[in-house]
Design a protein around this motif. Structure first.
Motif, PDB file in Angstrom:
ATOM      1  N   MET A  27       0.833  -1.196   0.000  1.00 39.42           N
ATOM      2  CA  MET A  27       0.000   0.000   0.000  1.00 39.42           C
ATOM      3  C   MET A  27       0.869   1.248   0.000  1.00 39.42           C
ATOM      4  SD  MET A  27      -2.789  -1.257   2.818  1.00 39.42           S
ATOM      5  CE  MET A  27      -3.336  -2.978   2.837  1.00 39.42           C
ATOM      6  N   GLY A  28       0.816   1.991  -1.083  1.00 38.43           N
ATOM      7  CA  GLY A  28       1.646   3.167  -1.234  1.00 38.43           C
ATOM      8  C   GLY A  28       1.027   4.415  -0.632  1.00 38.43           C
ATOM      9  N   PRO A  29       1.620   5.582  -0.896  1.00 36.58           N
ATOM     10  CA  PRO A  29       1.105   6.851  -0.374  1.00 36.58           C
ATOM     11  C   PRO A  29      -0.343   7.087  -0.786  1.00 36.58           C
ATOM     12  CG  PRO A  29       3.304   7.148  -1.295  1.00 36.58           C
ATOM     13  CD  PRO A  29       2.866   5.767  -1.673  1.00 36.58           C
ATOM     14  N   GLY A  30      -1.129   7.590   0.142  1.00 36.24           N
ATOM     15  CA  GLY A  30      -2.509   7.932  -0.160  1.00 36.24           C
ATOM     16  C   GLY A  30      -3.465   6.769  -0.240  1.00 36.24           C
ATOM     17  N   VAL A  31      -3.004   5.554   0.069  1.00 38.53           N
ATOM     18  CA  VAL A  31      -3.861   4.374  -0.017  1.00 38.53           C
ATOM     19  C   VAL A  31      -4.542   4.140   1.335  1.00 38.53           C
ATOM     20  CG1 VAL A  31      -3.933   1.885  -0.381  1.00 38.53           C
ATOM     21  CG2 VAL A  31      -2.470   3.316  -1.824  1.00 38.53           C
ATOM     22  N   ASP A  32      -5.836   3.973   1.309  1.00 46.17           N
ATOM     23  CA  ASP A  32      -6.625   3.737   2.513  1.00 46.17           C
ATOM     24  C   ASP A  32      -6.664   2.240   2.802  1.00 46.17           C
ATOM     25  OD1 ASP A  32      -8.538   3.421   4.465  1.00 46.17           O
ATOM     26  OD2 ASP A  32      -9.995   4.777   3.551  1.00 46.17           O
ATOM     27  N   PRO A  33      -6.019   1.766   3.881  1.00 46.32           N
ATOM     28  CA  PRO A  33      -5.993   0.319   4.151  1.00 46.32           C
ATOM     29  C   PRO A  33      -7.356  -0.250   4.498  1.00 46.32           C
ATOM     30  CG  PRO A  33      -5.034   1.537   5.972  1.00 46.32           C
ATOM     31  CD  PRO A  33      -5.239   2.529   4.865  1.00 46.32           C
ATOM     32  N   HIS A  34      -8.269   0.588   5.011  1.00 41.70           N
ATOM     33  CA  HIS A  34      -9.614   0.106   5.336  1.00 41.70           C
ATOM     34  C   HIS A  34     -10.348  -0.357   4.082  1.00 41.70           C
ATOM     35  CE1 HIS A  34      -9.309   1.760   9.393  1.00 41.70           C
ATOM     36  NE2 HIS A  34      -8.929   2.907   8.882  1.00 41.70           N
ATOM     37  N   LEU A  35     -10.051   0.289   2.955  1.00 45.14           N
ATOM     38  CA  LEU A  35     -10.779   0.021   1.717  1.00 45.14           C
ATOM     39  C   LEU A  35      -9.972  -0.790   0.715  1.00 45.14           C
ATOM     40  CD1 LEU A  35     -12.283   3.596   1.144  1.00 45.14           C
ATOM     41  CD2 LEU A  35     -13.368   1.642   2.266  1.00 45.14           C
ATOM     42  N   TYR A  36      -8.741  -1.130   1.061  1.00 43.71           N
ATOM     43  CA  TYR A  36      -7.843  -1.740   0.082  1.00 43.71           C
ATOM     44  C   TYR A  36      -8.296  -3.136  -0.318  1.00 43.71           C
ATOM     45  CZ  TYR A  36      -3.506  -3.109  -2.214  1.00 43.71           C
ATOM     46  OH  TYR A  36      -2.576  -3.524  -3.136  1.00 43.71           O
ATOM     47  N   SER A  37      -8.439  -3.351  -1.614  1.00 44.10           N
ATOM     48  CA  SER A  37      -8.778  -4.668  -2.156  1.00 44.10           C
ATOM     49  C   SER A  37      -7.584  -5.182  -2.948  1.00 44.10           C
ATOM     50  CB  SER A  37     -10.002  -4.580  -3.078  1.00 44.10           C
ATOM     51  OG  SER A  37     -11.165  -4.272  -2.342  1.00 44.10           O
ATOM     52  N   PRO A  38      -6.989  -6.287  -2.548  1.00 43.74           N
ATOM     53  CA  PRO A  38      -5.817  -6.817  -3.241  1.00 43.74           C
ATOM     54  C   PRO A  38      -6.137  -7.198  -4.685  1.00 43.74           C
ATOM     55  CG  PRO A  38      -6.156  -7.894  -1.130  1.00 43.74           C
ATOM     56  CD  PRO A  38      -7.389  -7.122  -1.411  1.00 43.74           C
ATOM     57  N   VAL A  39      -5.141  -7.069  -5.523  1.00 43.41           N
ATOM     58  CA  VAL A  39      -5.235  -7.515  -6.906  1.00 43.41           C
ATOM     59  C   VAL A  39      -4.430  -8.805  -7.039  1.00 43.41           C
ATOM     60  CG1 VAL A  39      -5.562  -5.186  -7.791  1.00 43.41           C
ATOM     61  CG2 VAL A  39      -3.247  -6.103  -7.590  1.00 43.41           C
ATOM     62  N   ALA A  40      -4.517  -9.424  -8.207  1.00 42.62           N
ATOM     63  CA  ALA A  40      -3.855 -10.716  -8.404  1.00 42.62           C
ATOM     64  C   ALA A  40      -2.354 -10.632  -8.149  1.00 42.62           C
ATOM     65  CB  ALA A  40      -4.128 -11.216  -9.822  1.00 42.62           C
ATOM     66  N   ALA A  41      -1.745  -9.509  -8.547  1.00 42.82           N
ATOM     67  CA  ALA A  41      -0.300  -9.355  -8.351  1.00 42.82           C
ATOM     68  C   ALA A  41       0.062  -9.347  -6.868  1.00 42.82           C
ATOM     69  CB  ALA A  41       0.179  -8.064  -9.015  1.00 42.82           C
ATOM     70  N   ASP A  42      -0.810  -8.791  -6.028  1.00 41.56           N
ATOM     71  CA  ASP A  42      -0.558  -8.788  -4.589  1.00 41.56           C
ATOM     72  C   ASP A  42      -0.550 -10.204  -4.035  1.00 41.56           C
ATOM     73  OD1 ASP A  42      -0.539  -6.004  -4.594  1.00 41.56           O
ATOM     74  OD2 ASP A  42      -2.665  -5.857  -4.081  1.00 41.56           O
ATOM     75  N   VAL A  43      -1.502 -11.003  -4.471  1.00 44.55           N
ATOM     76  CA  VAL A  43      -1.582 -12.375  -3.986  1.00 44.55           C
ATOM     77  C   VAL A  43      -0.335 -13.154  -4.390  1.00 44.55           C
ATOM     78  CG1 VAL A  43      -2.929 -14.501  -4.040  1.00 44.55           C
ATOM     79  CG2 VAL A  43      -4.094 -12.290  -4.048  1.00 44.55           C
TER      80      VAL A  43
END
Length: 333
Positions: free
Chosen positions: A76-92
């Motif tokens: 999660m980079g700058p300005g990213v809200d962790p409460h709302l973050y939905s992982p993408v395939a690359a994250d998995v």
């Protein structure tokens, strides 16, 4: 909360691989919880350890504690809200390929919690806040509005964050015993830096007249900061930015601003400013010279070229911004 079908597909794929790697695992699905898992695993590969972390503050902490023995990639980079973050395939894929996973915990990364719990069966996976929970740390803030869980925004108190760094050093040392002493040394050095951050915050907040130490922001992210430095905190939303705005609560905050002649409210870097801005005109219409006091970093670090690009800079930025705005000439006088 709506999660699309692709997310379930990615989770299913990674969970199959995570649970299929070892038939001898004795961990059952119902036993999963936010707790250190490194003790169940020992690193046997080549250094540096490849670690994936979640938020900016967690990523920086792991880099500082791990030193030359780790490489850390943050999701999660700058300005990213962790409460709302939905992982993408690359994250998995990154999580699957990592030697270890480190996250905040206390349900901050709510949409990823189940995945972390499953992967902890076969991979060192732990929350930086797990030690606080295990010790029943009295500084943890329980809030009924968050389903009886603890407020996850513990990084806004540098003294708590320093203790979390020591816990990370312990867990990395359990996972990689050959470098345990280095991890502890790095965490101790980091804690010394955080003492200076804590002192800076105290000095900044001391500039504000006592009757104006009132912090109004988009959501309830600064209560640990408020408790540490003697500031009353009001969030227009609750602990999570996913919560709906309560119009009755907003009216109550508006009345408080008018009665106490508070000169400023604050927007957040990862939340649209319109919610806080909606307080300004009604207050001005009733004679209060209310201003937007500046932008605070609640859930994410700032951009690389900002004064909030690292953890210490973020906390210092917040304290100075709050102090500058609330110590100006009193509104309405």
């Amino acid at each position: 909360m709506t999660i699309n079908c692709r997310w379930f597909t990615w989770c299913a794929l990674i969970l199959v691989s995570a649970t299929g790697c070892s038939e001898s695992s004795s961990t059952h699905e119902g036993d999963a919880h936010d707790a250190p898992a490194a003790k169940a695993h020992k690193f046997s590969g080549e250094h540096p350890l490849k670690i994936v972390a979640t938020t900016g503050p967690v990523t920086e902490m792991v880099r500082r504690v791990g030193g030359d023995h780790v490489t850390v990639e943050g999701l999660m980079g700058p300005g990213v809200d962790p409460h709302l973050y939905s992982p993408v395939a690359a994250d998995v894929r990154k999580l699957s390929d990592a030697d270890a996973i480190v996250y905040n915990g206390l349900h901050l990364e709510g949409r990823m919690a189940d995945l972390f719990q499953k992967m902890s069966r076969n991979k060192a996976t732990f929350a930086v806040t797990a030690g606080l929970e295990a010790r029943h740390d009295t500084r943890l803030r329980a809030t009924p509005a968050f389903d009886g869980l603890y407020d996850p925004h513990i990084w806004h108190d540098p003294t708590i964050w320093a203790d979390c760094a020591a816990d990370v050093a312990h867990e990395l040392g359990e996972f990689d015993p050959a470098h345990a002493a280095d991890y502890q040394k790095n965490a101790a050095a980091y804690a010394e830096e955080l003492k200076a951050v804590d002192q800076f915050c105290r000095e900044q907040i001391a500039r504000i007249p006592a009757d104006r130490r009132v912090l109004v922001t988009a959501h309830d992210a600064f209560s640990y900061f408020g408790k540490r430095y003697g500031v009353e905190v009001f969030g227009l939303k609750g602990i999570s930015t996913e919560e709906e705005k309560d119009l009755k609560h907003q009216e109550e905050v508006q009345r408080m601003l008018l009665e106490r002649k508070i000169p400023a409210v604050f927007v957040e870097s990862a939340v649209a400013p319109r919610m806080v801005a909606s307080l300004v005109e009604p207050c001005r219409a009733q004679g209060l010279d209310l201003q937007i006091g500046g932008e605070l970093y609640a859930d994410a670090l700032g951009a690389p070229d900002s004064d909030a690009a690292d953890y210490g800079g973020m906390i210092r930025h917040n304290a100075k911004t709050i102090a500058d705005a609330l110590s100006r000439e009193k509104a309405g006088e």
